[in-house]
Design a protein around this motif. Structure first.
Motif, mmCIF file in Angstrom:
data_model
loop_
_atom_site.group_PDB
_atom_site.id
_atom_site.type_symbol
_atom_site.label_atom_id
_atom_site.label_comp_id
_atom_site.label_asym_id
_atom_site.label_seq_id
_atom_site.Cartn_x
_atom_site.Cartn_y
_atom_site.Cartn_z
ATOM 1 N N GLY A 169 0.779 -1.226 0.000
ATOM 2 C CA GLY A 169 0.000 0.000 0.000
ATOM 3 C C GLY A 169 0.808 1.272 0.000
ATOM 4 N N VAL A 170 2.115 1.173 -0.084
ATOM 5 C CA VAL A 170 2.993 2.345 -0.107
ATOM 6 C C VAL A 170 3.648 2.427 -1.476
ATOM 7 C CG1 VAL A 170 5.003 3.482 0.897
ATOM 8 C CG2 VAL A 170 3.423 2.210 2.364
ATOM 9 N N LEU A 171 3.549 3.589 -2.101
ATOM 10 C CA LEU A 171 4.147 3.765 -3.415
ATOM 11 C C LEU A 171 5.408 4.606 -3.298
ATOM 12 C CD1 LEU A 171 2.454 4.356 -6.765
ATOM 13 C CD2 LEU A 171 4.199 5.983 -6.065
ATOM 14 N N GLY A 172 6.482 4.127 -3.918
ATOM 15 C CA GLY A 172 7.721 4.887 -4.000
ATOM 16 C C GLY A 172 8.136 5.031 -5.451
ATOM 17 N N VAL A 194 9.885 14.040 -18.287
ATOM 18 C CA VAL A 194 11.197 13.587 -17.828
ATOM 19 C C VAL A 194 12.112 14.736 -17.444
ATOM 20 C CG1 VAL A 194 10.991 11.507 -19.238
ATOM 21 C CG2 VAL A 194 12.237 13.480 -20.136
ATOM 22 N N ASN A 195 11.809 15.954 -17.859
ATOM 23 C CA ASN A 195 12.661 17.094 -17.526
ATOM 24 C C ASN A 195 12.167 17.832 -16.274
ATOM 25 O OD1 ASN A 195 14.587 16.874 -19.760
ATOM 26 N ND2 ASN A 195 12.843 17.391 -21.064
ATOM 27 N N SER A 196 10.860 18.032 -16.140
ATOM 28 C CA SER A 196 10.335 18.662 -14.924
ATOM 29 C C SER A 196 10.104 17.651 -13.811
ATOM 30 C CB SER A 196 9.012 19.372 -15.236
ATOM 31 O OG SER A 196 7.994 18.430 -15.547
ATOM 32 N N GLU A 197 10.067 16.337 -14.174
ATOM 33 C CA GLU A 197 9.817 15.237 -13.239
ATOM 34 C C GLU A 197 8.471 15.399 -12.538
ATOM 35 O OE1 GLU A 197 13.269 14.722 -10.738
ATOM 36 O OE2 GLU A 197 14.352 13.684 -12.350
ATOM 37 N N GLN A 198 7.485 15.844 -13.311
ATOM 38 C CA GLN A 198 6.124 15.987 -12.821
ATOM 39 C C GLN A 198 5.225 14.942 -13.480
ATOM 40 O OE1 GLN A 198 5.128 18.361 -10.401
ATOM 41 N NE2 GLN A 198 7.354 18.568 -10.249
ATOM 42 N N PHE A 199 4.267 14.424 -12.699
ATOM 43 C CA PHE A 199 3.290 13.461 -13.198
ATOM 44 C C PHE A 199 1.962 14.162 -13.470
ATOM 45 C CE2 PHE A 199 6.217 10.723 -10.932
ATOM 46 C CZ PHE A 199 6.262 9.566 -11.704
ATOM 47 N N LYS A 200 1.221 13.635 -14.430
ATOM 48 C CA LYS A 200 -0.160 14.044 -14.625
ATOM 49 C C LYS A 200 -0.936 12.868 -15.204
ATOM 50 C CE LYS A 200 -0.127 16.021 -19.315
ATOM 51 N NZ LYS A 200 -0.434 17.217 -20.126
ATOM 52 N N GLU A 201 -2.248 12.973 -15.136
ATOM 53 C CA GLU A 201 -3.132 11.913 -15.612
ATOM 54 C C GLU A 201 -3.938 12.415 -16.795
ATOM 55 O OE1 GLU A 201 -7.290 9.984 -14.012
ATOM 56 O OE2 GLU A 201 -5.688 10.336 -12.553
ATOM 57 N N ILE A 202 -4.045 11.599 -17.852
ATOM 58 C CA ILE A 202 -4.924 11.907 -18.968
ATOM 59 C C ILE A 202 -5.871 10.735 -19.175
ATOM 60 C CG2 ILE A 202 -3.256 13.432 -20.098
ATOM 61 C CD1 ILE A 202 -2.700 11.222 -22.114
ATOM 62 N N ASP A 227 25.290 7.442 -11.549
ATOM 63 C CA ASP A 227 25.292 6.057 -11.072
ATOM 64 C C ASP A 227 24.668 5.933 -9.675
ATOM 65 O OD1 ASP A 227 25.726 3.322 -11.002
ATOM 66 O OD2 ASP A 227 27.791 3.507 -10.278
ATOM 67 N N SER A 228 23.462 6.477 -9.528
ATOM 68 C CA SER A 228 22.790 6.371 -8.229
ATOM 69 C C SER A 228 21.289 6.556 -8.410
ATOM 70 C CB SER A 228 23.323 7.424 -7.245
ATOM 71 O OG SER A 228 23.003 8.727 -7.681
ATOM 72 N N TRP A 229 20.542 6.140 -7.364
ATOM 73 C CA TRP A 229 19.099 6.283 -7.320
ATOM 74 C C TRP A 229 18.719 7.454 -6.413
ATOM 75 C CZ3 TRP A 229 15.676 3.226 -10.053
ATOM 76 C CH2 TRP A 229 16.174 2.024 -10.589
ATOM 77 N N ARG A 230 17.574 8.065 -6.689
ATOM 78 C CA ARG A 230 17.017 9.071 -5.790
ATOM 79 C C ARG A 230 15.499 9.000 -5.857
ATOM 80 N NH1 ARG A 230 15.472 13.512 -8.919
ATOM 81 N NH2 ARG A 230 16.343 13.470 -11.041
ATOM 82 N N ASN A 231 14.858 9.426 -4.779
ATOM 83 C CA ASN A 231 13.408 9.411 -4.682
ATOM 84 C C ASN A 231 12.811 10.704 -5.233
ATOM 85 O OD1 ASN A 231 10.986 10.190 -2.425
ATOM 86 N ND2 ASN A 231 10.816 8.269 -3.544
ATOM 87 N N ILE A 232 11.664 10.608 -5.915
ATOM 88 C CA ILE A 232 10.945 11.791 -6.369
ATOM 89 C C ILE A 232 9.479 11.651 -5.965
ATOM 90 C CG2 ILE A 232 12.508 12.181 -8.323
ATOM 91 C CD1 ILE A 232 10.325 11.078 -10.157
ATOM 92 N N PRO A 233 8.757 12.759 -5.804
ATOM 93 C CA PRO A 233 7.355 12.674 -5.373
ATOM 94 C C PRO A 233 6.440 12.192 -6.493
ATOM 95 C CG PRO A 233 7.979 14.958 -5.759
ATOM 96 C CD PRO A 233 9.238 14.158 -5.885
#
Length: 352
Positions: free
Chosen positions: A163-166, A225-233, A175-181
């Motif tokens: 139930g937790v989304l990352g 991929v440049n602003s790292e923002q999500f949206k729904e269509i 060469d590394s990972w990072r978290n984004i909202p």
């Protein structure tokens, strides 16, 4: 031509060589090795490699991994050559989660590890880390491979755990990972929703998100991929009185979707995205009843004015399309249950 510098002439010639010939050319001299290793050379060579003669189909089964050329005059596969995985695996338990510009993002199913792999150069890079990044769980996670404005190859990994989304981004450059909202509806965290692999098109990764029952919710999630923002269509307006599946394909930097729906008979429509709205391109006749296993295994190609609907058993049918011919095959990212991919032979490296 006589007025052009020798360096420019050599550069122009070498960027048009097949990928394997570029690899051999690196041993000619130190100057050529340095030239062929620059990011500018790799980027331009990759852009010139997207032609049918450089395309290959990689197929994985329980015993072998093979690569086949695509014969453009009859739209079929040529003779196969066996590929040896350069990394440890168990009984070919390798699934392909995403692919772009000759790089494959693959998962080792026995360890859940993610890797970037170029099957042409055989180079690979493990993405898993001791702090639990880079591990993929089937039916819960989603992967998208993309290139940002700085020419950095990245992997977007959407993880659903209890139930937790990352949401995490891997950068080849650092060469590394990072978290984004991730800001969207919480119900998409539910395992009742099936996420597709990401399809990269016009600076955006697109995912279909479909609820796993008849009449359920179906949407498309977009990641800039440049602003790292999500949206729904919205999903294309297909009938919801049966099972619904949408598979995406980037055709000359325009997003298309093969939207299939049905129960006892299946229909497939081809849609194209204009802005945030879907426009129907064409419909195919209803397909006679087929087993659910084949229905979930369908792969589509569009090339040379034709649309091919195929399964692991072969071609179902061909539809002539009233659009100008393409120079190469454009397969959907979802390919035969993640056990294959159509890729372009390039020298793009999985690591810097």
């Amino acid at each position: 031509m006589a007025d052009l510098p020798t360096h420019t002439i050599v550069f122009e010639i070498l960027t048009r060589l097949p990928a394997k010939d570029v690899g051999r050319s690196k041993s000619v001299c130190k100057q050529w090795y340095a030239l062929l290793s620059t990011q500018d050379f790799v980027r331009i060579h990759c852009s010139r490699s997207v032609v049918s003669s450089n395309q290959r189909v990689l197929l994985i089964d329980d015993l072998t991994c093979s690569v086949r050329p695509i014969i453009s005059n009859n739209n079929d596969y040529g003779p196969s050559s066996i590929v040896t995985f350069p990394f440890h695996h168990q009984n070919n338990d390798v699934s392909i989660r995403s692919h772009l510009n000759g790089l494959l993002c693959v998962c080792l199913n026995h360890t859940y590890e993610l890797l970037l792999w170029n099957p042409t150069t055989t180079a690979f890079k493990r993405l898993s880390t001791p702090d639990s990044h880079g591990f993929y769980i089937n039916n819960l996670d989603a992967i998208g491979l993309y290139v940002d404005a700085d020419d950095d190859y990245k992997v977007l990994h959407i993880k659903r755990r209890s139930g937790v989304l990352g949401v995490y981004v891997y950068s080849r450059e650092v060469d590394s990972w990072r978290n984004i909202p991730f800001i969207t509806r919480q119900e998409y965290l539910s395992p009742h929703f099936n996420w597709s692999a990401g399809t990269f098109c016009g600076g955006t990764l697109y995912f279909t998100v479909c609820e796993c029952w008849i009449g359920g919710t179906n949407v498309v999630i977009c990641f800039d991929v440049n602003s790292e923002q999500f949206k729904e269509i919205s999903f294309p307006p297909v009938p919801s009185n049966g099972m619904v599946q949408g598979v995406l394909v980037n055709v000359k930097n325009v997003l298309h979707m093969f939207a299939s729906t049905g129960m006892f008979e299946m229909t497939i429509d081809l849609w194209t995205l204009q802005g945030d709205y879907w426009i129907k391109v064409l419909s195919c006749p209803p397909i006679p009843p087929i087993s659910l296993s084949l229905w979930c295994d369908i792969t589509h190609y569009v090339t040379n004015g034709n649309w091919f609907v195929m399964t692991k058993l072969g071609k179902l049918f061909t539809i002539e399309m009233d659009i100008k011919p393409f120079e190469c095959f454009y397969p959907v990212s979802w390919f035969r249950g993640f056990k294959g991919a159509v890729f372009v032979q390039t020298i793009v490296s999985p690591s810097i």
